[in-house]
Design a protein around this motif. Structure first.
Motif, PDB file in Angstrom:
ATOM      1  N   ARG A  23       3.825   3.857  18.570  1.00 22.70           N
ATOM      2  CA  ARG A  23       1.860   3.502  17.541  1.00 22.70           C
ATOM      3  C   ARG A  23       2.218   4.868  16.513  1.00 22.70           C
ATOM      4  O   ARG A  23       0.839   4.784  15.960  1.00 22.70           O
ATOM      5  N   SER A  24       3.349   4.918  16.177  1.00 26.95           N
ATOM      6  CA  SER A  24       3.352   6.233  15.026  1.00 26.95           C
ATOM      7  C   SER A  24       4.226   4.654  13.951  1.00 26.95           C
ATOM      8  O   SER A  24       4.670   4.237  14.202  1.00 26.95           O
ATOM      9  N   VAL A  25       3.408   5.303  12.663  1.00 34.23           N
ATOM     10  CA  VAL A  25       3.305   4.239  11.626  1.00 34.23           C
ATOM     11  C   VAL A  25       3.435   4.556   9.963  1.00 34.23           C
ATOM     12  O   VAL A  25       3.364   5.571  10.125  1.00 34.23           O
ATOM     13  N   LEU A  26       4.110   3.932   9.408  1.00 31.02           N
ATOM     14  CA  LEU A  26       4.531   4.625   7.893  1.00 31.02           C
ATOM     15  C   LEU A  26       3.541   3.970   7.388  1.00 31.02           C
ATOM     16  O   LEU A  26       3.832   2.161   7.225  1.00 31.02           O
ATOM     17  N   PHE A  27       2.579   3.930   6.507  1.00 29.12           N
ATOM     18  CA  PHE A  27       1.888   3.205   5.406  1.00 29.12           C
ATOM     19  C   PHE A  27       2.574   3.640   3.438  1.00 29.12           C
ATOM     20  O   PHE A  27       3.426   4.354   3.414  1.00 29.12           O
ATOM     21  N   ILE A  28       2.971   2.660   3.393  1.00 29.62           N
ATOM     22  CA  ILE A  28       3.139   2.706   1.801  1.00 29.62           C
ATOM     23  C   ILE A  28       2.472   1.312   1.186  1.00 29.62           C
ATOM     24  O   ILE A  28       2.224   0.508   1.614  1.00 29.62           O
ATOM     25  N   GLY A  29       2.059   2.096   0.156  1.00 24.36           N
ATOM     26  CA  GLY A  29       1.106   1.039  -0.600  1.00 24.36           C
ATOM     27  C   GLY A  29       0.402   1.693  -2.123  1.00 24.36           C
ATOM     28  O   GLY A  29       1.406   3.607  -2.435  1.00 24.36           O
ATOM     29  N   GLU A  30       0.253   1.051  -3.113  1.00 27.09           N
ATOM     30  CA  GLU A  30      -0.224   1.533  -3.907  1.00 27.09           C
ATOM     31  C   GLU A  30      -1.669   2.522  -4.741  1.00 27.09           C
ATOM     32  O   GLU A  30      -2.619   1.847  -3.491  1.00 27.09           O
ATOM     33  N   SER A  56      -8.173   1.653  -3.748  1.00 25.70           N
ATOM     34  CA  SER A  56      -6.533   1.413  -3.509  1.00 25.70           C
ATOM     35  C   SER A  56      -6.087   0.183  -3.040  1.00 25.70           C
ATOM     36  O   SER A  56      -7.118   0.971  -1.361  1.00 25.70           O
ATOM     37  N   PRO A  57      -5.736  -0.512  -3.031  1.00 31.72           N
ATOM     38  CA  PRO A  57      -4.519  -0.710  -2.505  1.00 31.72           C
ATOM     39  C   PRO A  57      -4.297  -0.442  -0.092  1.00 31.72           C
ATOM     40  O   PRO A  57      -4.438  -0.482   0.121  1.00 31.72           O
ATOM     41  N   LEU A  58      -3.424   1.198  -0.832  1.00 28.63           N
ATOM     42  CA  LEU A  58      -3.361   2.057   0.202  1.00 28.63           C
ATOM     43  C   LEU A  58      -3.948   2.540   1.178  1.00 28.63           C
ATOM     44  O   LEU A  58      -4.434   2.367   2.385  1.00 28.63           O
ATOM     45  N   LYS A  59      -4.791   2.796   0.840  1.00 31.66           N
ATOM     46  CA  LYS A  59      -6.887   3.583   1.409  1.00 31.66           C
ATOM     47  C   LYS A  59      -7.350   2.066   1.228  1.00 31.66           C
ATOM     48  O   LYS A  59      -8.310   2.677   2.907  1.00 31.66           O
ATOM     49  N   THR A  60      -7.459   1.293   1.218  1.00 31.45           N
ATOM     50  CA  THR A  60      -8.088  -0.019   1.848  1.00 31.45           C
ATOM     51  C   THR A  60      -7.228   0.080   2.818  1.00 31.45           C
ATOM     52  O   THR A  60      -7.700  -0.178   4.570  1.00 31.45           O
ATOM     53  N   ILE A 103       6.748   0.117   9.863  1.00 31.08           N
ATOM     54  CA  ILE A 103       6.539   0.290   8.391  1.00 31.08           C
ATOM     55  C   ILE A 103       5.646  -0.244   8.151  1.00 31.08           C
ATOM     56  O   ILE A 103       5.716  -1.971   8.496  1.00 31.08           O
ATOM     57  N   VAL A 104       4.941  -0.219   7.388  1.00 28.85           N
ATOM     58  CA  VAL A 104       3.171  -0.806   7.044  1.00 28.85           C
ATOM     59  C   VAL A 104       3.376  -1.257   5.321  1.00 28.85           C
ATOM     60  O   VAL A 104       3.145  -0.272   4.738  1.00 28.85           O
ATOM     61  N   VAL A 105       3.480  -2.675   5.105  1.00 29.70           N
ATOM     62  CA  VAL A 105       3.652  -2.464   3.470  1.00 29.70           C
ATOM     63  C   VAL A 105       2.150  -2.884   2.703  1.00 29.70           C
ATOM     64  O   VAL A 105       2.456  -4.158   3.104  1.00 29.70           O
ATOM     65  N   CYS A 106       1.778  -2.194   1.793  1.00 23.87           N
ATOM     66  CA  CYS A 106       0.369  -2.831   1.591  1.00 23.87           C
ATOM     67  C   CYS A 106       0.542  -3.663   0.177  1.00 23.87           C
ATOM     68  O   CYS A 106      -0.075  -4.478   0.681  1.00 23.87           O
ATOM     69  N   THR A 107       1.416  -3.658  -0.568  1.00 24.12           N
ATOM     70  CA  THR A 107       1.916  -4.356  -1.526  1.00 24.12           C
ATOM     71  C   THR A 107       2.447  -5.501  -1.318  1.00 24.12           C
ATOM     72  O   THR A 107       3.089  -5.894  -0.995  1.00 24.12           O
ATOM     73  N   PRO A 108       1.416  -6.553  -1.312  1.00 19.80           N
ATOM     74  CA  PRO A 108       1.374  -7.986  -1.072  1.00 19.80           C
ATOM     75  C   PRO A 108       2.967  -8.558  -1.064  1.00 19.80           C
ATOM     76  O   PRO A 108       3.352  -8.396  -2.531  1.00 19.80           O
ATOM     77  N   VAL A 109       4.015  -8.760  -0.781  1.00 17.94           N
ATOM     78  CA  VAL A 109       4.803  -9.864  -1.250  1.00 17.94           C
ATOM     79  C   VAL A 109       4.399 -11.505  -2.191  1.00 17.94           C
ATOM     80  O   VAL A 109       3.604 -11.753  -1.882  1.00 17.94           O
ATOM     81  N   THR A 110       5.505 -11.618  -2.969  1.00 16.96           N
ATOM     82  CA  THR A 110       5.240 -12.597  -3.876  1.00 16.96           C
ATOM     83  C   THR A 110       6.274 -13.705  -3.568  1.00 16.96           C
ATOM     84  O   THR A 110       5.726 -14.239  -4.506  1.00 16.96           O
ATOM     85  N   GLY A 111       7.174 -13.816  -3.286  1.00 10.88           N
ATOM     86  CA  GLY A 111       8.242 -14.835  -3.205  1.00 10.88           C
ATOM     87  C   GLY A 111       9.282 -14.113  -1.786  1.00 10.88           C
ATOM     88  O   GLY A 111       9.204 -13.269  -1.024  1.00 10.88           O
TER      89      GLY A 111
END
Length: 364
Positions: A23-30, A56-60, A103-111
């Protein structure tokens, strides 16, 4: 001749508690402020102070995590600027002993290459730090000039043919369901073995229902199409209020054991627990190639499975443990040579239905 002597020592058996990673998470975002810094966060954190007052994407995503979790959610967050190297930020967190479950990556992947790179990073962390981490990544949502069917067509190539059992991809159809999903996974009222599909967890708190360029709202036909393509999506039930979630899908290969996140979470938890127990048994002569030594090893290394199988009674009902109770063949010990012990563990999940078919007939 001799005189009596007594010496008392406190023995170290390695039977204490192991820190909870689950239940411990790491958010990474813009976000616009404090880029590159690692911030501990919980449900009481002021995200405007940490990452700036503007949206911002991270705060959202973090706010959705906060709303859909509970008062005990906790983790870390790293903000970055446009174009910053997210993998370098993950490395920084690992070097500073941040050890999350997700690990939660908030920046959308593009490929597709980006998705595969996150899988490679998770395997790199596993090899280098022995940390069992899964990664949930955002995918683009609807643009102003797209219909829902056009979005489905655009998203499918992102993960088509990808084998990545440590990565799940969540399209931002509402805009904040990635964070909402993570909050749902972190709630203490349910276990890590529960699917986010579980309706008794409650409806999700999300941004307003989106519509496409034609004004058509999101429907189950769209989310079902994305789910069948292995994305993780929301869903609805006809004549039943609220927005819910489907399975949290991982990109494991066809027929793989880890196509659903809840199965991966219980295996990762068992691996973390058993690893610590195994470290304590290095060069312990009680663990030896004899019947009593093997029995000792099974008892010691099998204890995490017993703990994970404990159920809770709720009145007349029973809430099951994380796994089914282990049996005699759930753990096996084999000495490959005089210094190498091979241990095998079997973790049996408790199945629950995602399809319920009811037949009704007249009793005449």
């Amino acid at each position: 001749m001799a005189q009596g002597r007594v010496s008392v020592a406190a023995l170290q058996t390695g039977g204490g508690a192991v820190k909870e990673v689950e239940r411990s998470v790491l958010f990474i975002g813009e976000a616009p402020e404090r880029n590159g810094q690692i911030h501990p966060i919980n449900a009481q954190s002021d995200f405007d102070v940490l990452f700036g007052e503007s949206e911002s994407p991270l705060k959202t995503q973090i706010k959705a995590w906060q709303r859909n979790g509970d008062d005990l959610v906790s983790g870390y967050a790293i903000s970055h600027g446009a174009g910053d190297n997210i993998h370098a930020l993950i490395d920084k967190a690992m070097d500073q002993d941040v050890s999350p479950e997700l690990i939660v990556v908030c920046t959308p992947v593009t490929g597709k290459a980006e998705v595969e790179a996150y899988q490679a990073k998770m395997l790199e962390i596993l090899a280098g730090y022995a940390r069992f981490i899964r990664c949930l990544v955002a995918a683009p949502g609807l643009s102003s000039n797209q219909s829902w069917s056009e979005l489905v067509t655009a998203l499918k190539p992102l993960i088509d043919g990808v084998a990545a059992d440590r990565v799940g991809v969540v399209p931002l159809l509402f805009g904040d369901e990635l964070g909402a999903l993570v909050g749902r996974l972190c709630k203490r009222s349910v276990t890590i073995a529960d699917s986010p599909m579980r309706t008794q967890t409650g409806a999700m708190s999300l941004m307003p229902l989106p519509t496409d360029k034609n004004g058509d709202p999101l429907t189950n036909s769209i989310t079902a199409a994305l789910d069948s393509a292995r994305f993780s999506c929301t869903q609805f039930y006809a004549d039943f209020d609220g927005v819910y979630f489907g399975d949290a899908n991982l990109l494991d290969a066809e027929g793989g054991d880890y196509q659903r996140l809840e199965n991966a979470r219980i295996v990762d938890m068992a691996a973390r627990q058993v690893r610590i127990r195994a470290i304590y048994e290095i060069k312990n002569r009680q663990l030896n190639n004899s019947p009593t030594g093997i029995a000792y090893g099974k008892r010691r290394l099998g204890k995490p499975l017993l703990d994970m199988s404990k159920s809770v009674n709720l009145g007349a009902d029973k809430f099951p443990g994380l796994i089914d109770a282990p049996t005699d063949d759930s753990i096996g010990l084999t000495f490959l040579n005089e210094t190498t012990l091979q241990v095998t563990l079997k973790v049996k999940p408790i199945q629950s239905p995602n399809t319920i078919i009811v037949g009704i007939m007249l009793d005449r």
